[in-house]
Motif scaffolding. Structure first.
Motif, short mmCIF file in Angstrom:
data_model
loop_
_atom_site.label_atom_id
_atom_site.label_comp_id
_atom_site.label_asym_id
_atom_site.label_seq_id
_atom_site.Cartn_x
_atom_site.Cartn_y
_atom_site.Cartn_z
N LEU A 175 -12.08 -64.08 59.82
CA LEU A 175 -13.21 -63.13 60.45
C LEU A 175 -14.69 -63.80 59.73
O LEU A 175 -15.59 -62.97 59.68
CB LEU A 175 -13.11 -61.85 60.38
N ALA A 176 -14.40 -64.71 58.92
CA ALA A 176 -15.59 -65.11 57.99
C ALA A 176 -16.69 -65.44 58.85
O ALA A 176 -17.99 -64.85 58.27
CB ALA A 176 -15.14 -66.22 57.13
N GLU A 177 -16.55 -66.14 59.85
CA GLU A 177 -17.76 -66.50 60.66
C GLU A 177 -18.44 -65.02 61.26
O GLU A 177 -19.63 -65.02 61.35
CB GLU A 177 -17.53 -67.37 61.79
N TRP A 178 -17.67 -64.09 61.65
CA TRP A 178 -18.21 -62.82 62.11
C TRP A 178 -18.90 -62.12 60.90
O TRP A 178 -19.92 -61.58 61.09
CB TRP A 178 -16.96 -62.24 62.61
N LEU A 179 -18.30 -62.26 59.93
CA LEU A 179 -19.03 -61.63 58.71
C LEU A 179 -20.43 -62.22 58.34
O LEU A 179 -21.24 -61.33 58.01
CB LEU A 179 -18.05 -61.72 57.28
N ALA A 180 -20.61 -63.47 58.49
CA ALA A 180 -21.94 -64.17 58.29
C ALA A 180 -22.98 -63.50 59.27
O ALA A 180 -24.02 -63.44 58.89
CB ALA A 180 -21.74 -65.63 58.38
N ASP A 181 -22.42 -63.17 60.51
CA ASP A 181 -23.37 -62.49 61.40
C ASP A 181 -23.58 -60.89 61.36
O ASP A 181 -24.45 -60.47 61.91
CB ASP A 181 -22.69 -62.55 63.12
N HIS A 182 -22.37 -60.49 60.58
CA HIS A 182 -22.53 -58.89 60.50
C HIS A 182 -22.57 -58.60 58.77
O HIS A 182 -21.45 -58.01 58.38
CB HIS A 182 -21.54 -58.16 61.06
N PRO A 183 -23.42 -59.17 57.99
CA PRO A 183 -23.21 -59.15 56.39
C PRO A 183 -23.09 -57.83 55.82
O PRO A 183 -22.37 -57.53 54.87
CB PRO A 183 -24.58 -59.88 55.90
N VAL A 184 -23.72 -56.82 56.58
CA VAL A 184 -23.46 -55.54 56.16
C VAL A 184 -22.12 -55.08 55.94
O VAL A 184 -21.72 -54.26 55.08
CB VAL A 184 -24.07 -54.55 57.14
N MET A 185 -20.96 -55.80 56.71
CA MET A 185 -19.57 -55.33 56.53
C MET A 185 -18.79 -56.20 55.29
O MET A 185 -17.75 -55.93 55.13
CB MET A 185 -18.79 -55.58 57.85
N ILE A 186 -19.55 -56.89 54.70
CA ILE A 186 -18.84 -57.85 53.47
C ILE A 186 -18.43 -56.83 52.56
O ILE A 186 -17.29 -57.03 52.18
CB ILE A 186 -19.88 -58.91 53.21
#
Length: 935
Positions: A488-499
């Motif tokens: 899900l790393a690419e998804w996290l790049a679009d939703h940085p608040v979830m990192i």
């Protein structure tokens, strides 16, 4: 005596000697005489076997040596021998049958038109001295080996087609006999042989329609435990024929027969009889997988086909853990691919109808696969062998691929379905959930997210929210959690608040050696995809990574990945921060390296030095602050302003340069250390490109000294990189040119001393010359560049036995020849010495070089013809007049034809390659052989 030595002499050298002699004897003309003598009844079976084998070799490989007036005698002699051995040794009988089969194939259809019918008649004729059963078995053996011998025969291609047709027609003489044997109360061994014979014949693509009765008999034989395996084999072979889909009515008749096996299948599963369940599953899958499209198209029979699909679903979900309690479920996975492919290939309106029926089936399949992917209990798993664990791992990868594929059909609904499952498992307070259920569900997510774009899915935020709630009690579960986060790393790049909700889990896992691969690869993915959002966490990530590196928790390759992760991470920071982090990260290693550089060389020091150099080069591979690798769109807004001052990597390299020189001075003799040093600079050059410029003067000087002292291929590779990137840059041309000329003159002296022991240096040198010609041909204008010597080195290198070296040399010449006009020294050398190059090229084509390299030599001929055509026609004439050149097998006419073909084709490179391939076969005496046809 030789046979006695081969079979019974305990001395291995004597055995080998005997074997070599016997192999020569088998192919000698005398074999025709001694073979029959060795078959005499007084000999032991091993010796008789050798006689029969020799006959088979003579007939199958040296058919043209047999005068046609002897065919009939040979045939009747073989028939007589087979009759004699019908009640004798089984292995000798089989070899004799194979010999007669080979004879028949060579005589069909013209000389012996009804070969098969004649064989049947011959053995059905009463013969007082051989009993009926033995005769029947001998006939069945002969009929069984005939199609097998056809499959492996060396018949030329045009004959193969003729003989295949003749055989297929002759099945009419075989099948009624087999039917009769299978329908009467034949002894089991005869029925078994009849089924084997049927199995052998269907592989000749006999029309499925003609097989109906024998298939029916095979289905009946499945009820007999002794015939079961042979009947399965026969049915699977018959159903899997490529031509079978033409016979849709026969296929439709087969479905009910397969469905009738369901009770037998259930019984077998209940009784743990893996062989039976495996066999029935093979039949069902063969029918479904090979003919799903044809059967889907029979719309009025949709319910029977759906019943077959459900039977295969039962096989997929067969109880037990693969590969310990069952081995059947894995057979079905490709069926699900095929069925989905066929459904998705229909036009839109049709597809809608099929999806109504099959979407629910595929949702059920997902449940079944997730159940099958579950790990057994910890206790049971610990009792498995390492081989069983590895097979289970591969099986799960196959399940993962299937799920990824199913997602194409089920789409977002599948993710919602998995999310609901996981949510229920994690929030269920009434009963405790086993970790295996949770792991399998996450594994499903990971399988899909790893290869499909799930960025639009509305369930991912929920999933990321659920992950920290998982009670990680077990290594397998922890691994899957890590890999899911990584996916899900690419998804996290679009939703940085979830990192922040998953990063602490990853950093915590880094400290566990059992999670080494999953935690490090996940951190690397996050650092690569989300680097612009990580500055707030950078200090923490660096600190944790440093700690695990110092504690030496991970193996070498994971340490290298970790350094790459840190390279990505640092790339997004401000320059001062990068330098500060680099300092704290690298200092301990530099101190260690300083200590090692002072110590006398020994093996453990060597490993430590290579490890440290590897860490540095992996860090520099990804530390790219000018972001050469970033996609232009999307990340633009986050890019840093252009760098003022030197690049941090260059700063560090300049600081450690002297230390690296010191290490080198002690380890110059060691190719691995030199390679590790070159790798640091090579990776840095590739990543930094122009930013590397400040290092060029000192690196060029060091490389020159290194290569002059002890030449090694890795130094040439690095020189090639520098030529590739900087040779066209006027500011750096001087040091790069000096380095190029220095390594060239050193390599020329290696050629004078004898380059045969250094194929790797010759290979890298040829690549360097080709690169120089590509990027900066002016280098060859330098007054101390001996173009003639370089050309001669190329001609020598063309004759090396190592394929990579020859390929690199051919590439050098195909770059050099087009420069004849623009670079005067090259034009001169080619005109004076081009004939030598042509001679070496033709020698290679004539048989000196492997056939796999012919395309590369064809490129040289093509380039010669394009850029030196007037010379080429003269040279060709001259060299082709030499006796036996380039091969003693050629006639003068063949040589002239080849020369004309080459000179004629100046535009079509593909055509020149084909001409060279044809010609090399003539030179090698392989033209028109089956061996060449396979090529």
């Amino acid at each position: 005596m030789a046979l006695h030595q081969l079979y019974y002499d305990p001395n291995i050298d004597n055995k080998n000697l005997a074997q070599k002699w016997l192999m020569q004897a088998q192919v000698s003309p005398q074999a025709w005489q001694f073979s029959w003598a060795l078959l005499s009844p007084s000999k032991v079976p091993e010796i008789q076997y050798f006689g029969a084998s020799a006959l088979h070799i003579k007939i199958s490989r040296y058919w043209n040596d047999i005068p046609s007036d002897q065919y009939e005698t040979l045939k009747s002699q073989l028939f007589n021998q087979i009759a004699c051995f019908a009640s004798g040794s089984k292995i000798v009988l089989t070899r004799l049958c194979v010999a007669l089969a080979s004879l028949a194939l060579n005589m069909m259809p013209e000389i012996w038109p009804n070969a098969v019918g004649d064989m049947v008649k011959m053995f059905q004729t009463e013969s007082s001295d051989v009993d009926g059963k033995a005769r029947c078995m001998a006939l069945l053996e002969l009929l069984t080996v005939l199609p097998e011998e056809f499959q492996t025969s060396r018949l030329p291609q045009y004959r193969k087609g003729e003989v295949r047709n003749a055989l297929a027609q002759e099945s009419g003489a075989v099948f009624p006999l087999l039917q009769q044997l299978l329908q009467t109360d034949s002894p089991v061994f005869i029925s078994q042989k009849a089924l084997k014979c049927f199995s052998s014949w269907v592989q000749l693509d006999v029309p499925l329609l003609d097989c109906e009765c024998l298939m029916q008999a095979s289905f009946t034989s499945l009820q007999n435990a002794e015939l079961f395996d042979t009947a399965v084999e026969a049915l699977v072979n018959a159903i899997s024929q490529p031509d079978a889909q033409r016979y849709v009515n026969t296929l439709l008749k087969l479905i009910p027969q397969v469905l009738q096996l369901q009770e037998q299948l259930r019984q077998a599963v209940q009784n743990g009889d893996m062989e039976t369940s495996h066999g029935i599953c093979r039949i069902a899958v063969a029918l479904g997988e090979n003919h799903s499209r044809a059967l889907l198209e029979q719309v009025e029979h949709w319910q029977t086909f759906l019943a077959l699909v459900n039977m295969i679903m039962f096989c997929t979900g067969i109880p037990g853990h693969y590969p310990v309690n069952e081995t059947t479920s894995s057979l079905t996975l490709t069926f699900w691919y095929t069925l989905q492919d066929d459904i998705m290939s229909f036009e839109a309106e049709k597809q809608v109808v099929y999806l109504q029926v099959y979407r629910p089936v595929y949702f059920q399949l997902v449940d079944v696969l997730l159940h099958k992917a579950q790990f057994p209990s910890d206790e049971e798993y610990s009792s498995w062998s390492s081989d069983e664990k590895e097979q289970f791992r591969i099986y799960r990868v196959d399940i993962s691929d299937t799920l990824m594929y199913v997602y194409e059909m089920l789409g977002a609904e599948l993710l919602s379905n998995l999310y609901d499952k996981l949510g229920r498992l994690l929030t269920n307070t009434e009963q405790s959930t086993s970790w295996q259920h949770i792991e399998a569900c996450l594994y499903g997510f990971q399988s899909i997210a790893e290869t499909n774009d799930v960025n639009y899915s509305d369930v991912i935020p929920g999933l990321i929210g659920l992950i920290p709630r998982i009670n990680i009690s077990n290594v397998q579960l922890a691994d899957t959690v890590m890999f899911t986060i990584g996916a899900l790393a690419e998804w996290l790049a679009d939703h940085p608040v979830m990192i922040n909700s998953v990063l602490p889990l990853v950093l915590h896992a880094l400290g566990n050696p059992e999670l080494s691969i999953s935690s490090v690869s996940t951190l690397k993915k996050i650092c690569r995809e989300c680097k612009y959002d990580l500055p707030p966490y950078a200090a923490n990530i660096v600190a944790v990574s440093q700690e695990v590196l110092m504690k030496q928790i991970h193996k070498t390759s994971q340490c290298m990945w970790l350094m790459q992760a840190l390279g990505f991470l640092l790339s997004a920071l401000q320059v001062e921060e990068i330098l500060r982090n680099l300092h704290s990260l690298i200092s301990p290693y530099i101190q260690q390296l300083e200590k090692l550089a002072d110590e006398p060389p020994n093996p453990s020091n060597k490993l430590a030095i290579i490890h440290i150099l590897g860490l540095l080069s992996n860090l520099f591979t990804t530390l790219d602050i000018s972001h050469h690798d970033d996609e232009p769109e999307g990340t633009e807004a986050k890019k840093k302003p252009t760098l003022q001052g030197p690049n941090p990597v260059v700063v560090v390299l300049q600081q450690v340069f002297q230390l690296i020189q010191k290490v080198l001075s002690k380890w110059l003799n060691d190719a691995q250390v030199v390679e590790a040093v070159c790798a640091i600079f090579e990776k840095s050059v590739k990543t930094l490109l122009d930013d590397f410029a400040p290092m060029i003067p000192q690196l060029s000087e060091m490389l020159g000294q290194m290569y002059s002292t002890i030449p090694q291929a890795s130094a040439l590779e690095l020189t090639r990189q520098l030529v590739h990137i900087f040779a066209n840059d006027p500011t750096h041309f001087v040091p790069v040119k000096a380095l190029f000329l220095l390594v060239t003159s050193v390599t020329l002296s290696i050629f004078q001393q004898g380059p045969r022991d250094h194929p790797d240096i010759v290979d890298s040198f040829m690549q360097l010359l080709a690169q120089a010609l590509k990027r900066k041909p002016d280098l060859f204008l330098a007054e101390n560049c001996d173009v003639k010597a370089l050309f001669q080195c190329g001609v020598i290198s063309l004759k090396f036995p190592e394929a990579p070296t020859v390929k690199a040399t051919c590439a050098f010449f195909t770059e050099l020849l087009p420069r004849c006009r623009e670079i005067q020294p090259i034009g001169l050398v080619v005109h004076e010495n081009g004939k030598l190059l042509l001679q070496a090229t033709l020698e290679a084509i004539g048989g000196q070089a492997p056939r796999s390299l012919m395309d590369h030599f064809a490129e040289i001929l093509f380039a010669l013809n394009k850029h030196c055509v007037s010379y080429l026609s003269i040279w060709l004439k001259e060299v082709m007049q030499q006796q036996n050149f380039p091969s003693s097998r050629l006639t003068q006419i063949q040589k002239e034809t080849f020369s004309q073909q080459i000179l004629r084709d100046r535009v079509n490179k593909r055509r020149v390659k084909d001409i060279v391939k044809e010609f090399t076969l003539l030179c090698r005496g392989l033209h028109g052989t089956e061996y060449a046809a396979e090529y």
